[in-house]
Design a protein around this motif. Structure first.
Motif, PDB file in Angstrom:
ATOM      1  N   ASN A 137       0.848  -1.182   0.000  1.00  0.00           N
ATOM      2  CA  ASN A 137       0.000   0.000   0.000  1.00  0.00           C
ATOM      3  C   ASN A 137       0.891   1.242   0.000  1.00  0.00           C
ATOM      4  N   ARG A 138       0.734   2.107  -1.025  1.00  0.00           N
ATOM      5  CA  ARG A 138       1.679   3.212  -1.198  1.00  0.00           C
ATOM      6  C   ARG A 138       1.677   4.167  -0.016  1.00  0.00           C
ATOM      7  N   ARG A 139       0.520   4.462   0.576  1.00  0.00           N
ATOM      8  CA  ARG A 139       0.506   5.402   1.693  1.00  0.00           C
ATOM      9  C   ARG A 139       1.179   4.795   2.912  1.00  0.00           C
ATOM     10  N   ARG A 140       0.883   3.526   3.194  1.00  0.00           N
ATOM     11  CA  ARG A 140       1.550   2.868   4.317  1.00  0.00           C
ATOM     12  C   ARG A 140       3.030   2.665   4.019  1.00  0.00           C
ATOM     13  N   TYR A 141       3.351   2.432   2.759  1.00  0.00           N
ATOM     14  CA  TYR A 141       4.751   2.318   2.336  1.00  0.00           C
ATOM     15  C   TYR A 141       5.511   3.601   2.668  1.00  0.00           C
ATOM     16  N   LEU A 142       4.939   4.749   2.314  1.00  0.00           N
ATOM     17  CA  LEU A 142       5.594   6.025   2.599  1.00  0.00           C
ATOM     18  C   LEU A 142       5.747   6.249   4.096  1.00  0.00           C
ATOM     19  N   ASN A 143       4.721   5.888   4.865  1.00  0.00           N
ATOM     20  CA  ASN A 143       4.804   6.051   6.315  1.00  0.00           C
ATOM     21  C   ASN A 143       5.902   5.170   6.903  1.00  0.00           C
ATOM     22  N   ALA A 144       5.987   3.925   6.432  1.00  0.00           N
ATOM     23  CA  ALA A 144       7.024   3.014   6.929  1.00  0.00           C
ATOM     24  C   ALA A 144       8.409   3.533   6.566  1.00  0.00           C
ATOM     25  N   ARG A 145       8.574   4.007   5.332  1.00  0.00           N
ATOM     26  CA  ARG A 145       9.870   4.522   4.915  1.00  0.00           C
ATOM     27  C   ARG A 145      10.258   5.742   5.727  1.00  0.00           C
ATOM     28  N   ALA A 146       9.311   6.647   5.940  1.00  0.00           N
ATOM     29  CA  ALA A 146       9.609   7.849   6.721  1.00  0.00           C
ATOM     30  C   ALA A 146      10.036   7.481   8.135  1.00  0.00           C
ATOM     31  N   THR A 147       9.362   6.501   8.732  1.00  0.00           N
ATOM     32  CA  THR A 147       9.706   6.085  10.089  1.00  0.00           C
ATOM     33  C   THR A 147      11.101   5.478  10.147  1.00  0.00           C
ATOM     34  N   LEU A 148      11.405   4.568   9.218  1.00  0.00           N
ATOM     35  CA  LEU A 148      12.717   3.919   9.223  1.00  0.00           C
ATOM     36  C   LEU A 148      13.836   4.919   8.979  1.00  0.00           C
ATOM     37  N   LYS A 149      13.632   5.843   8.039  1.00  0.00           N
ATOM     38  CA  LYS A 149      14.682   6.826   7.762  1.00  0.00           C
ATOM     39  C   LYS A 149      14.869   7.778   8.934  1.00  0.00           C
ATOM     40  N   GLU A 150      13.784   8.107   9.633  1.00  0.00           N
ATOM     41  CA  GLU A 150      13.913   8.971  10.810  1.00  0.00           C
ATOM     42  C   GLU A 150      14.650   8.238  11.928  1.00  0.00           C
ATOM     43  N   LEU A 151      14.374   6.955  12.098  1.00  0.00           N
ATOM     44  CA  LEU A 151      15.097   6.173  13.105  1.00  0.00           C
ATOM     45  C   LEU A 151      16.594   6.156  12.801  1.00  0.00           C
ATOM     46  N   LEU A 152      16.948   5.970  11.522  1.00  0.00           N
ATOM     47  CA  LEU A 152      18.366   5.989  11.140  1.00  0.00           C
ATOM     48  C   LEU A 152      18.969   7.356  11.391  1.00  0.00           C
ATOM     49  N   ALA A 153      18.232   8.419  11.091  1.00  0.00           N
ATOM     50  CA  ALA A 153      18.734   9.772  11.318  1.00  0.00           C
ATOM     51  C   ALA A 153      18.948  10.045  12.807  1.00  0.00           C
ATOM     52  N   LEU A 154      18.138   9.411  13.658  1.00  0.00           N
ATOM     53  CA  LEU A 154      18.266   9.589  15.100  1.00  0.00           C
ATOM     54  C   LEU A 154      19.386   8.732  15.689  1.00  0.00           C
ATOM     55  N   GLY A 155      19.998   7.883  14.867  1.00  0.00           N
ATOM     56  CA  GLY A 155      21.071   7.022  15.355  1.00  0.00           C
ATOM     57  C   GLY A 155      20.584   5.741  15.994  1.00  0.00           C
TER      58      GLY A 155
END
Length: 383
Positions: A121-139
């Motif tokens: 699902n593209r909307r859930r896909y974007l939400n999952a990607r945003a969460t994972l990338k933010e976690l990586l950015a937070l270390g």
């Protein structure tokens, strides 16, 4: 970890990478009699730590929740238990699995539970990607697993290999590492055929190569070499190379931390960037478009910028967040399509924030999916 025998696979030098997904199967984490053991996880955690210290980013996709749950409620541990019973075991074991990984790292470990439906699902896909990338950015160190407590088909497949490939594409990884309990791909099952020979380099996943893969060799894992090659095909379509190696060998894992592979490399068909741009260029678009002014068009074309709301003049149609849409501008011959990409906002929202500065998005909408309407990673220019 076992150092008794050197790998039968020749050494290969790993290409440079910035972000990777490491998939760890149940066979490397499950203890005899149920539960989890750090025996092989420790070496894999040291591989992760070495790369984090080198400035790289790693996402772990880890199986093992059901195996952990079996130790908590042994009476529900019979093989072939009903789906509901296995889902209950997964719910019991998820906390144990997260705790196992946290014990190896000083940085926080974040548990992320996904199903394949979340990523289709593209909307859930974007939400999952945003969460994972933010976690990586937070270390933080994301540890991803299937949400086995609610998924049915995925749990029956137990296929975290393919989930790992999807996650690798999700976070724009450069490499997918799959830790298994054998040395890599062989011409036949080495446990049954003494004539089996190592296959160290796979340029194309042909039918002949896929035929080399056998079934699962573990009582606790449910994915065999065939699913690993399927995962490599998915990763390759996104421009990501896959590396299969023996996670039980201390020698192999330590060499991997030093950039040396003893295992199988499956090459991607094209570069990651080329694969992404190809998909963006050819994926079906939704009816409607985002209309931009000349300044925004120039920033997209000349500077490789993201599309910000300040450069948007209108939204046509009724597209939703996560839809692929055209980006258009008024030209001498009428409306021209200059790009296409994935919209972070629905058409209704785009109309409300058109012409605004990014900093007022949340005040205008009451929520914020980021400062860009279409991020540059989700946009491709057209001739």
């Amino acid at each position: 970890m076992n150092d008794a025998a050197p790998s039968p696979f020749a050494e290969q030098i790993l290409p440079p990478w910035r972000r990777a997904v490491l998939k760890v199967g149940s066979s490397l984490l499950a203890a005899d009699g149920g539960g989890l053991t750090p025996r092989f996880a420790l070496g894999l955690a040291q591989f992760v730590s070495a790369n984090l210290l080198a400035g790289r980013e790693v996402v772990i996709v880890s199986s093992g929740a059901v195996a952990a749950g079996r130790a908590i409620v042994p009476r529900a541990a019979e093989a072939g238990a009903a789906i509901a019973a296995r889902q209950a075991l997964a719910a019991l074991g998820q906390a144990q699995l997260a705790t196992l990984w946290q014990r190896f790292f000083e940085r926080p470990v974040a548990q992320v539970l996904l199903t394949h439906d979340d990523l289709r699902n593209r909307r859930r896909y974007l939400n999952a990607r945003a969460t994972l990338k933010e976690l990586l950015a937070l270390g933080a160190l994301p540890v991803v697993n299937e949400n086995d407590t609610v998924s049915v088909d995925e749990l029956k497949l137990g296929d975290n290999d393919n989930l790992a490939a999807i996650v690798a594409a999700l976070v724009d990884a450069d490499a997918l590492f799959i830790a298994t309990d054998i040395d890599g791909l062989y011409t036949a099952d080495p446990r049954r055929d003494p004539r089996a020979r190592p296959v160290e380099d796979v340029r194309e996943l042909s039918e002949a190569v896929m035929a080399m893969a056998g079934g699962s060799g573990s009582a606790v894992g449910t994915g065999g070499m065939h699913t690993k090659l399927q995962a490599a095909a998915k990763a390759g379509a996104a421009g990501i190379d896959t590396y299969l190696f023996n996670g039980r060998s201390g020698e192999v894992v330590r060499a991997l931390a030093q950039g040396r592979l003893y295992g199988t490399r499956v090459h991607a068909g094209r570069s990651r960037i080329a694969a992404r741009k190809y998909w963006l260029r050819h994926a079906p678009v939704e009816p409607g478009a985002i209309v931009v002014d000349a300044g925004a068009a120039r920033a997209l074309r000349e500077n490789g910028a993201s599309l910000l709301p300040g450069g948007v003049t209108a939204a046509e149609g009724d597209f939703r967040r996560g839809d692929m849409v055209e980006v258009r501008m008024h030209g001498g011959d009428g409306m021209q399509c200059i790009a296409r990409g994935i919209s972070q906002y629905s058409a209704v929202d785009v109309r409300r924030i058109a012409g605004c500065h990014s900093r007022v998005i949340e005040a205008t909408l009451g929520y914020n999916y980021g400062g860009s309407v279409v991020h540059r990673d989700d946009l491709v220019l057209l001739p």
